[in-house]
Design a protein around this motif. Structure first.
Motif, PDB file in Angstrom:
ATOM      1  N   HIS A 142       0.856  -1.168   0.000  1.00  0.00           N
ATOM      2  CA  HIS A 142       0.000   0.000   0.000  1.00  0.00           C
ATOM      3  C   HIS A 142       0.885   1.208   0.000  1.00  0.00           C
ATOM      4  O   HIS A 142       1.791   1.332   0.798  1.00  0.00           O
ATOM      5  CB  HIS A 142      -0.849   0.022   1.273  1.00  0.00           C
TER       6      HIS A 142
ATOM      7  N   VAL B 109       2.086   4.407   0.969  1.00  0.00           N
ATOM      8  CA  VAL B 109       1.866   5.260   2.125  1.00  0.00           C
ATOM      9  C   VAL B 109       1.879   6.685   1.627  1.00  0.00           C
ATOM     10  O   VAL B 109       2.831   7.116   0.997  1.00  0.00           O
ATOM     11  CB  VAL B 109       3.013   5.079   3.143  1.00  0.00           C
TER      12      VAL B 109
ATOM     13  N   PRO C 275       0.898   3.042  14.169  1.00  0.00           N
ATOM     14  CA  PRO C 275       0.825   1.577  14.110  1.00  0.00           C
ATOM     15  C   PRO C 275       0.879   0.973  12.713  1.00  0.00           C
ATOM     16  O   PRO C 275       1.517  -0.045  12.507  1.00  0.00           O
ATOM     17  CB  PRO C 275      -0.498   1.255  14.807  1.00  0.00           C
ATOM     18  N   TRP C 276       0.256   1.628  11.797  1.00  0.00           N
ATOM     19  CA  TRP C 276       0.166   0.998  10.486  1.00  0.00           C
ATOM     20  C   TRP C 276       1.381   1.256   9.611  1.00  0.00           C
ATOM     21  O   TRP C 276       1.506   0.740   8.518  1.00  0.00           O
ATOM     22  CB  TRP C 276      -1.098   1.466   9.770  1.00  0.00           C
ATOM     23  N   LEU C 277       2.271   2.069  10.114  1.00  0.00           N
ATOM     24  CA  LEU C 277       3.447   2.419   9.320  1.00  0.00           C
ATOM     25  C   LEU C 277       4.512   1.342   9.490  1.00  0.00           C
ATOM     26  O   LEU C 277       4.726   0.839  10.584  1.00  0.00           O
ATOM     27  CB  LEU C 277       3.979   3.772   9.798  1.00  0.00           C
ATOM     28  N   THR C 278       5.146   1.005   8.400  1.00  0.00           N
ATOM     29  CA  THR C 278       6.182  -0.020   8.507  1.00  0.00           C
ATOM     30  C   THR C 278       7.568   0.615   8.435  1.00  0.00           C
ATOM     31  O   THR C 278       7.735   1.755   8.012  1.00  0.00           O
ATOM     32  CB  THR C 278       6.082  -1.044   7.355  1.00  0.00           C
TER      33      THR C 278
ATOM     34  N   ASN D  80       8.460   1.734   5.037  1.00  0.00           N
ATOM     35  CA  ASN D  80       7.896   3.028   4.662  1.00  0.00           C
ATOM     36  C   ASN D  80       8.793   4.143   5.167  1.00  0.00           C
ATOM     37  O   ASN D  80       9.101   5.091   4.466  1.00  0.00           O
ATOM     38  CB  ASN D  80       6.497   3.222   5.278  1.00  0.00           C
TER      39      ASN D  80
END
Lengths: 146, 580
Positions: free
Chosen positions: B200, B202, B236-239, B242
């Motif tokens: 996805h 970002v 939280p959703w960030l890797t 990214n």
């Protein structure tokens, strides 16, 4: 019909003339090609936008040159913009004057800049007249059923 | 966007490609809109850069590609390019009626995936989808790079930033690769995930980016790493990928801005000098610096520095009368015109990728290596046309001298650079001490020496421009600096500056706005210059110049954010640059 073919011939001649004399270059042809059923007046619309924008730019240029202390960079910026604009419709002569103009701006030669500004104004006016004539012909052709 | 490929639209790809066109010229907007529509693309037109950014931010995933004009009244096209690249990570195509190589080069350096010349033909527009496609493919590869990049950084734990830089930008490609492999293994799992699953995209919103920048500042730019940033950001959703990807872009962005500032500064300086400013000189500068960078990366840096920084018109102008000889002297054979050493694209790319910072500062770096501390020498100003990088350095040095903004912590490097450049006679010996002293006392607001240094530093962009203007004094001062003296005091001061600076000034760092970038740039630039990762650095250490300096400088720059720009100076420089 006679009127029509006459008009059409005039239109063709005038178009050829403009090309030959360098008022317009291939870019104008590109604009023509973009015109289609979804935008039947595309060329006229674009050129109208060009006229409006140009008048503003020319005014800005004139004002910038009228200043007591001329900001050549500012003038150059306007000319550069005008150059881009003129390139959009294929106004070759106008564009060439712009190129010359920019050189003088860089050299900060006020006298030459003023001369170029005048020349630019002149070329632009001539082009405008020519194009307006061309569009009138088109209108007439259409009115005549073409 | 992934969507472009996975949605039903992908069947007819590239039809339906969502293009955002930004151009202040209404005629062109209309024409381009029509052309793109004819290509079956979905077009949005916009006459203002800021408006365009707004649109992009509002519809995070709303566009596939951006086409923007270079010259726009409200925002420089290159700046927009940077923003888009950093925040949205979209491919950006630049366009202009001006096809001058330097401009095109600039576009490419700022990350444009293409540069179109007006008048634009439809066939050129038809193919823009390839950039979208290519970017997608490269995203995965980018991740890998980031991983290795970060791996190297993290593994150099504790060492100064300059060391880090040296590590990666230097000839350490082998070690880089090794680390990369290591990282690859380590992250293989992630890779696998990435390649198999749809990534996805970002979208880095303003908020997100602000968090990012804040985290970076908190950690300290030299110690930053994606994992740390990620932890701090607490999204939280960030890797990690990214963040790594974004971090690299951010770095590149800063470097570019730094370069731009330097160029502007030097260009501005040139403009201000007696030497009549011509396009050539300005453009030249640009080119030279570009070349310098590239060359540096590509070839022996040593060579370049000498040639690059010689004989700038500007310099010639600046020095009047008796200048002292330059302490450092570049290698004689380095007097090659920059352009001669056109770097091969490969190198440029390399430098762009991981070593961007080094390349950015390469010009200066190169000079450094060249420097032979103890040998004073007169160099004819006119020898090397590419004064650009030299100018920049010189500027920094000179800043101290009579400018409001001084970079007191200008390290040896600067001094050295100056010397390189100085074919001109630099009259007054520049002492480091004075520099340092200035550093300390120079800013009104100085609280302590450190702070002062920082302040000075942060003013960099402005200083640079100011610097340019008052080229003479500083150059003289700087050139005659004795390395040792400078070294010690400089280092000391720098160190203190550094310590001082390390405390992140989160508050002072505006989130991603131009100011920030400028400041960052400066820091980055300085950092890079000084902490040049390459051999230049190594050479310097021989002389006792310390890589420390750059690090310090770097810190100084980054932490102290208030760079009071002189609005009058900056725009001039700007214009000067663009009028080329």
């Amino acid at each position: 019909m006679d009127v029509m073919s006459q008009l059409q011939r005039q239109w063709l001649e005038h178009s050829a003339f403009l090309r030959k004399e360098g008022y317009l270059d291939d870019q104008f042809e590109q604009l023509r090609k973009l015109q289609d059923e979804s935008s039947p007046d595309f060329v006229v619309e674009v050129v109208s936008i060009f006229f409006d924008d140009s008048e503003k730019l020319l005014n800005n240029m004139a004002r910038a040159l009228e200043q007591k202390v001329v900001d050549f960079k500012q003038v150059d910026a306007h000319v550069h913009q005008f150059k881009g604009s003129s390139a959009s419709i294929g106004a070759m002569r106008v564009k060439n004057v712009c190129i010359e103009f920019r050189n003088y701006c860089e050299a900060q030669n006020l006298e030459e800049c003023l001369r170029c500004a005048q020349k630019l104004q002149f070329e632009y006016s001539v082009l405008k007249t020519q194009l307006e004539y061309l569009f009138r012909l088109e209108q007439q052709i259409r009115a005549a059923g073409g | 966007m992934e969507n472009g490929f996975s949605s039903p639209r992908s069947e007819s790809f590239p039809a339906g490609l969502r293009v955002l066109v930004v151009d202040d010229d209404p005629t062109w907007l209309k024409i381009l809109e029509k052309m793109l529509k004819k290509c079956s693309y979905e077009v949005t037109i916009c006459g203002l850069a800021r408006e365009a950014l707004k649109l992009l931010r509002e519809r995070k995933d709303g566009y596939d590609i951006v086409i923007s004009d270079v010259n726009m009244p409200d925002m420089d096209g290159f700046k927009l390019l940077e923003h888009v690249g950093l925040e949205m990570d979209l491919p950006v195509i630049m366009m202009s009626v001006d096809g001058e190589t330097s401009r095109v080069m600039k576009g490419v350096q700022h990350g444009a995936c293409d540069y179109l010349l007006k008048p634009i033909r439809m066939k050129e527009l038809r193919n823009i989808w390839q950039h979208v496609f290519r970017k997608k493919i490269h995203e995965i590869r980018d991740i890998e790079h980031h991983e290795s990049f970060e791996g190297i950084r993290l593994s150099i734990n504790g060492s100064e930033f300059s060391d880090d830089c040296i590590m990666f930008s230097g000839e350490d490609l082998t070690s880089f690769k090794k680390r990369k492999d290591f990282q690859n293994k380590y992250d293989e799992r992630d890779y696998g995930d990435h390649s198999s699953t749809k990534k996805h995209r970002v979208v880095w919103s303003v908020d997100l980016h602000q968090k990012f920048v804040k985290a970076v500042n908190q950690i300290g730019f030299d110690k930053v790493g994606p994992k740390k940033i990620l932890d701090l950001m607490n999204v939280p959703w960030l890797t990690r990928e990214n963040v790594a990807s974004h971090l690299q872009k951010y770095r590149l962005y800063l470097i570019r801005l730094q370069k731009e500032n330097d160029l502007k500064a030097s260009f501005g300086g040139i403009k201000h000098s007696d030497v009549p400013s011509k396009d050539t000189s300005g453009g030249f500068g640009l080119q030279s610096s570009i070349h310098t960078n590239q060359n540096d990366v590509a070839n022996d840096r040593d060579q370049f520095s000498g040639s690059n920084f010689y004989g700038q018109d500007l310099d010639a102008k600046n020095h009047d009368g008796d200048r002292e000889e330059i302490v450092l002297e570049p290698k004689p054979d380095s007097k090659k015109p920059l352009t001669a050493d056109v770097p091969d694209p490969q190198d440029t790319r390399c430098s762009q990728m991981s070593f961007d910072h080094s390349s950015a500062s390469l010009g200066s770096d190169v000079n450094y290596t060249e420097f032979d501390c103890s040998i004073p020498k007169q160099y004819p100003w006119s020898e090397c046309p590419e004064v650009q990088s030299k100018q920049e350095h010189k500027l920094l040095l000179q800043l101290e001298d009579g400018f409001s903004q001084q970079l007191p912590c200008v390290p040896q490097h600067y001094i050295e650079i100056d010397q390189l450049q100085s074919g001109r006679d630099i009259s007054s010996p520049i002492k480091n001490e004075p520099v340092l002293v200035r550093c300390k006392s120079h800013r009104e607001s100085h609280i302590s020496p450190k702070e002062t240094a920082i302040d000075d530093f942060s003013v960099q962009p402005k200083s640079l421009t100011a610097y340019h203007q008052s080229f003479e004094p500083s150059s003289t001062a700087i050139s005659s600096m004795k390395p040792q003296a400078v070294d010690l005091s400089c280092i000391t001061d720098l160190e203190s500056c550094q310590r001082n600076l390390i405390s992140p000034t989160d508050s002072t760092f505006p989130p991603f706005n131009e100011d920030l970038t400028v400041c960052w740039l400066q820091g980055d630039f300085l950092n890079k210059n000084f902490g040049l990762p390459n051999m230049e650095f190594a050479d310097y250490s021989d002389h006792g110049f310390v890589a420390d300096i750059p690090v310090h400088l770097y810190d100084t720059l980054t932490s102290d954010y208030e760079c009071p720009y002189d609005p009058t100076e900056y725009p001039i420089v700007d214009q000067g640059l663009f009028i080329l």
